[in-house]
Design an enzyme around this catalytic site. Sequence first.
Site, short mmCIF file in Angstrom:
data_model
loop_
_atom_site.label_atom_id
_atom_site.label_comp_id
_atom_site.label_asym_id
_atom_site.label_seq_id
_atom_site.Cartn_x
_atom_site.Cartn_y
_atom_site.Cartn_z
N ASP A 29 0.82 -1.23 0.00
CA ASP A 29 0.00 0.00 0.00
C ASP A 29 0.85 1.27 0.00
OD1 ASP A 29 -2.33 -1.50 0.11
OD2 ASP A 29 -2.52 -1.35 2.30
N ARG A 68 -3.99 -8.91 -10.87
CA ARG A 68 -4.53 -10.27 -10.80
C ARG A 68 -5.42 -10.57 -12.00
NH1 ARG A 68 -5.64 -9.37 -4.47
NH2 ARG A 68 -3.64 -10.10 -3.68
N ARG A 99 -15.46 -9.97 0.81
CA ARG A 99 -15.17 -10.61 -0.48
C ARG A 99 -15.45 -12.12 -0.43
NH1 ARG A 99 -10.00 -7.42 -3.08
NH2 ARG A 99 -10.57 -5.35 -2.32
N CYS A 115 2.66 3.87 -16.78
CA CYS A 115 1.27 4.05 -16.36
C CYS A 115 0.88 2.94 -15.42
CB CYS A 115 0.34 4.07 -17.56
SG CYS A 115 -0.41 2.50 -17.92
#
Length: 299
Positions: free
Chosen positions: A77, A123, A146, A233
């Site tokens: 993170d 993923r 989830r 990017c």
Amino acid sequence: MRLGTRRSLMATTQSQMVADAYTERTGRSIELVGVTTFGDVTKAHLAQLGGTGVFVTALRDKLLEDEIDFAVHSLKDLPTKQDPRFTLAAIPARHDHRDALVGPHKFADLAPGARVGTGSPRRIAMLSALRPDLEYVPIRGNADTRIGKVTSGELDAVVLASAGLARIGRSADVAQIFEIEEVLPAPGQGALAVECRSDRPDLIEFLSVLDDPRTRSAVIAEREVLSALEAGCAAPVGAFAVDDGHTLNLTATVVAVDGREAVRKSAAGSPSEAANLGRLLAAEMIAEGADRLMGEHSH
């Protein structure tokens, strides 16, 4: 001492593990301070937010306001650009770096068209390369939320970090763990970051007792690849390194969002040259067209 943490079960569990480890090593008692971050409250998908810093800024603000002494983050993170006001005082020994499939079936046994949930473009791209016949559904929310989408039948499977599932005691829900040949993890996945203010040398020294040099050199190399490629990017980047005490082995990949094309490279070098190894590998990947894969999807 006050340890700042996000309030999710995952975050408080891993922060408590770190607090207990410090108490065990030093005898100092540590109090957890829960902090709500922008990433916890926003309804936007993390891919749109760029994932950089949305879980981190609020914790760093509390450090600057002196409401907490140090913070524990999931290393993946943390933005790759170092903020000089803060010091990564410890990177404890890494847990499982791999991604895990949660659901009743193994990946190969999912029926064509099965719905697989994940909030990560990395993923989705890597799984699409393995099985383009499945439907990948962007989801967000904490691990329990989830996993609940599988239990309720809304999704056939979800993909989450193996380390996080182990930390919250949900390893029994895992149908399969993907090896790095199949799905290369996010840079720093499975590792935690202990961060404090740079103007507190006493605290930096105290916190450094949990630092694991082999984990640190590995994740520095991984994050350096990401940093060098991020100029391109937000295309999916995976990287994984292992420091065996003598040699640092690094593998990284950039995958087109649809999973159809990828550039994958490996390199080895001295652990003391971790950042350099990451930069060199990124440059080789760009020379082989990694930036072209990214350029097609730049915003």
